[in-house]
Design a protein around this motif. Structure first.
Motif, short mmCIF file in Angstrom:
data_model
loop_
_atom_site.label_atom_id
_atom_site.label_comp_id
_atom_site.label_asym_id
_atom_site.label_seq_id
_atom_site.Cartn_x
_atom_site.Cartn_y
_atom_site.Cartn_z
N GLU A 100 0.82 -1.25 -0.02
CA GLU A 100 0.04 -0.06 0.09
C GLU A 100 0.80 1.12 0.22
O GLU A 100 0.61 2.23 -0.59
CB GLU A 100 -1.02 -0.05 1.40
CG GLU A 100 -2.01 -1.13 1.15
CD GLU A 100 -2.98 -1.09 2.49
OE1 GLU A 100 -3.25 -0.04 2.66
OE2 GLU A 100 -2.96 -2.18 2.91
N ALA A 104 1.34 3.72 -3.31
CA ALA A 104 1.08 5.27 -3.04
C ALA A 104 2.25 6.03 -3.35
O ALA A 104 2.21 7.06 -4.11
CB ALA A 104 0.82 5.38 -1.69
N ASP A 105 3.47 5.61 -2.98
CA ASP A 105 4.54 6.30 -3.52
C ASP A 105 4.76 6.50 -4.81
O ASP A 105 5.09 7.44 -5.60
CB ASP A 105 5.79 5.62 -2.75
CG ASP A 105 6.17 6.08 -1.47
OD1 ASP A 105 5.70 7.35 -1.07
OD2 ASP A 105 6.85 5.33 -0.78
N LEU A 108 1.66 8.72 -6.56
CA LEU A 108 2.24 10.15 -6.47
C LEU A 108 3.54 10.68 -6.97
O LEU A 108 3.55 11.89 -7.42
CB LEU A 108 2.52 10.45 -4.70
CG LEU A 108 0.92 10.04 -4.07
CD1 LEU A 108 1.31 10.33 -2.33
CD2 LEU A 108 -0.19 11.13 -4.39
N MET A 116 -1.88 13.36 -1.65
CA MET A 116 -2.07 12.18 -0.99
C MET A 116 -2.89 11.39 -1.85
O MET A 116 -3.76 11.83 -2.91
CB MET A 116 -2.86 12.35 0.33
CG MET A 116 -2.07 12.93 1.33
SD MET A 116 -3.03 13.08 3.10
CE MET A 116 -2.63 11.53 3.79
N VAL A 117 -3.21 9.88 -1.82
CA VAL A 117 -3.77 9.01 -2.44
C VAL A 117 -4.64 7.99 -1.53
O VAL A 117 -4.16 7.55 -0.49
CB VAL A 117 -2.95 8.45 -3.72
CG1 VAL A 117 -1.85 7.51 -3.28
CG2 VAL A 117 -3.97 7.75 -4.59
N LYS A 118 -5.72 7.47 -2.00
CA LYS A 118 -6.33 6.47 -1.51
C LYS A 118 -7.23 5.63 -2.59
O LYS A 118 -7.80 6.29 -3.51
CB LYS A 118 -7.55 6.84 -0.35
CG LYS A 118 -8.07 5.78 0.33
CD LYS A 118 -8.61 6.43 1.75
CE LYS A 118 -8.83 5.31 2.73
NZ LYS A 118 -9.51 5.84 4.01
N ALA A 271 -8.43 5.24 -7.85
CA ALA A 271 -7.80 5.97 -7.03
C ALA A 271 -8.40 7.44 -6.57
O ALA A 271 -8.87 7.84 -7.69
CB ALA A 271 -6.40 6.49 -7.23
N ALA A 273 -7.23 11.27 -5.21
CA ALA A 273 -6.09 11.77 -5.14
C ALA A 273 -6.30 13.51 -4.91
O ALA A 273 -7.22 13.93 -5.45
CB ALA A 273 -4.81 11.47 -6.07
#
Length: 441
Positions: A100, A104-105, A108, A116-118, A271, A273
């Motif tokens: 995770e 995300a790294d 982004l 930020m991202v989910k 995603a 973001a």
């Protein structure tokens, strides 16, 4: 590629069975049997690269694969390798997995306009989460969305505004208002008429035409001036416009943006973001009232995140966006040439960015026509081309494109015959294909 003989007995029987088991006969309305000519809605067994095979043994050159999600082609080796590796390590745990953070790294780093991202599973969920977050952040009830664009979410705030609004109370629908694409003055008038009540502006940053000069920057300024959140729906534009989406290509940063489709090359991943200040309202480090942002059992499924990482790396390493444009330009040029040669250039037209092409089918009075679309689609399927659009994948070859152009040329010859008698019915093979979103079946 083989030519279909016009009879798909196994697919026809399976379509009957699908409709007795599954409402609509498919899990996406746009994949329904009603979207294809009668008797020519193939049921797929498998795909590889840019081709798919149906249960009747026919092979097709495929466009718009997976509703535009399979942009690298089916069973892409790098994606499959990443997925297999994660499947052997477990798909979901009681605490976050290291993947995770890694996903995300990488995301982004690829979309540096976001902080930020989910992750989630489908586009509707993340776009609705963006709307909810905007309402929470602004304390305002209204959602303004671009009314010229076809789809944003399966959730009530959007579907209530479509012809398929059964089951959605009017008070919910009344909280959504429309603005036109490309018209800053009309959008500002909308914001003024609902002063202090619009939580967000939601739109695809680019569509079938390029944004007018200064349009996206103007929307950014309008959102700032009126205190609302600017949300870019990048479901389609992500990767097909640039590796960082339309926002990266045009240099305008939204407050929130949503991604999906090509992100997983067919695996379920999407995603949300955006700016840290907004995203943290759904986190643990804000002193504001918490927003229930996204909390899904399968949002961080490890193999889907692995697929997304493989896609991101492949796009960057192999210049996939540029290849999509090259293939699309070859196709658009070829289709335009054969349409002109057959005298139907004003009736069969290719539209959109080269990486995201659609086609228009117009009747003898130059009006959009489902009947002529049926004629055209029928000739494509019979020629071994499965093309509800002309959206390319990078797995297609130049030979695939040239074969498609040849099939389109033959379809245009039939189209000319229908125009000459002002009646496509003899070449439709049955009832016309139907609009996806309609009030009655």
């Amino acid at each position: 590629m083989n030519t279909v003989n016009g009879v798909l007995p196994l697919s026809t029987e399976l379509n009957r069975r699908l409709n007795t088991l599954i409402p609509g006969g498919a899990h996406t309305y746009a994949k329904g049997e009603d979207q294809y000519p009668e008797g020519l809605a193939p049921v797929i067994t498998h795909g590889h690269g840019g081709h798919v095979w149906d249960v009747d043994g026919n092979r097709y050159i495929e466009y718009g694969a997976g509703m535009r999600s399979v942009s690298l082609g089916h069973a892409h080796p790098a994606v499959l390798a990443a997925v297999r590796r994660e499947l052997e390590r477990g798909a979901g745990f009681v605490r976050p997995s290291i993947i995770e953070a890694e996903a995300a790294d990488l995301f982004l780093d690829t979309v540096p306009t976001a902080e930020m991202v989910k992750f989630a599973k489908n586009g509707s969920d993340v776009t609705t989460a963006a709307v909810r977050l905007a309402r929470a952040a602004t304390g305002r009830p209204l959602v303004a969305f671009c009314g010229d664009q076809p789809f944003f979410s399966t959730d009530d705030w959007f579907i209530g505004t479509t012809p398929m609004n059964a089951g959605i109370p009017d008070p919910v629908t009344e909280l959504s208002v429309r603005f036109p694409y490309g018209d800053l003055a009309a959008t500002e008038e909308l914001l003024r008429s609902h002063e202090g009540r619009v939580a967000c502006l939601v739109l695809e940053p680019a569509t079938l035409t390029e944004p007018p000069d200064g349009y996206l920057a103007g929307l950014r300024a309008l959102a700032d001036r009126h205190g609302c959140v600017l949300i870019f729906d990048e479901m389609i534009t992500c990767f097909r416009w640039s590796e960082s989406g339309a926002q990266g290509l045009y240099g305008v940063t939204p407050d929130l943006s949503t991604f999906g489709k090509a992100l997983g090359n067919g695996f379920a991943v999407s995603a949300l973001a955006g700016r840290r200040e907004l995203m943290e309202q759904g986190g643990l480090h804000s002193d504001r009232e918490r927003t229930f942002l996204l909390s899904t059992t399968h949002g961080a499924e490890t193999h889907s995140l692995a697929a997304a990482m493989a896609v991101l790396r492949t796009y960057r390493a192999e210049g996939i966006t540029a290849r999509l444009h090259t293939l699309g330009e070859r196709l658009a040029t070829g289709v335009s040439e054969v349409a002109a040669a057959m005298g139907v250039a004003d009736h069969v037209m290719v539209r959109g960015r080269a990486s995201n092409l659609v086609f228009a089918t117009l009747d003898e009075r130059l009006r959009p026509s489902q009947e002529y679309r049926t004629l055209f689609l029928r000739q494509l399927v019979l020629g071994g081309v499965l093309g509800p659009s002309f959206v390319v994948s990078s797995a297609l070859t130049e030979d695939d494109i040239d074969r498609t152009i040849d099939v389109v040329g033959r379809a245009c010859a039939v189209y000319r015959k229908a125009l000459d008698v002002a009646d496509p019915t003899p070449w439709m093979g049955g009832r016309p294909v139907a609009p996806v979103l309609r009030r009655y079946s």
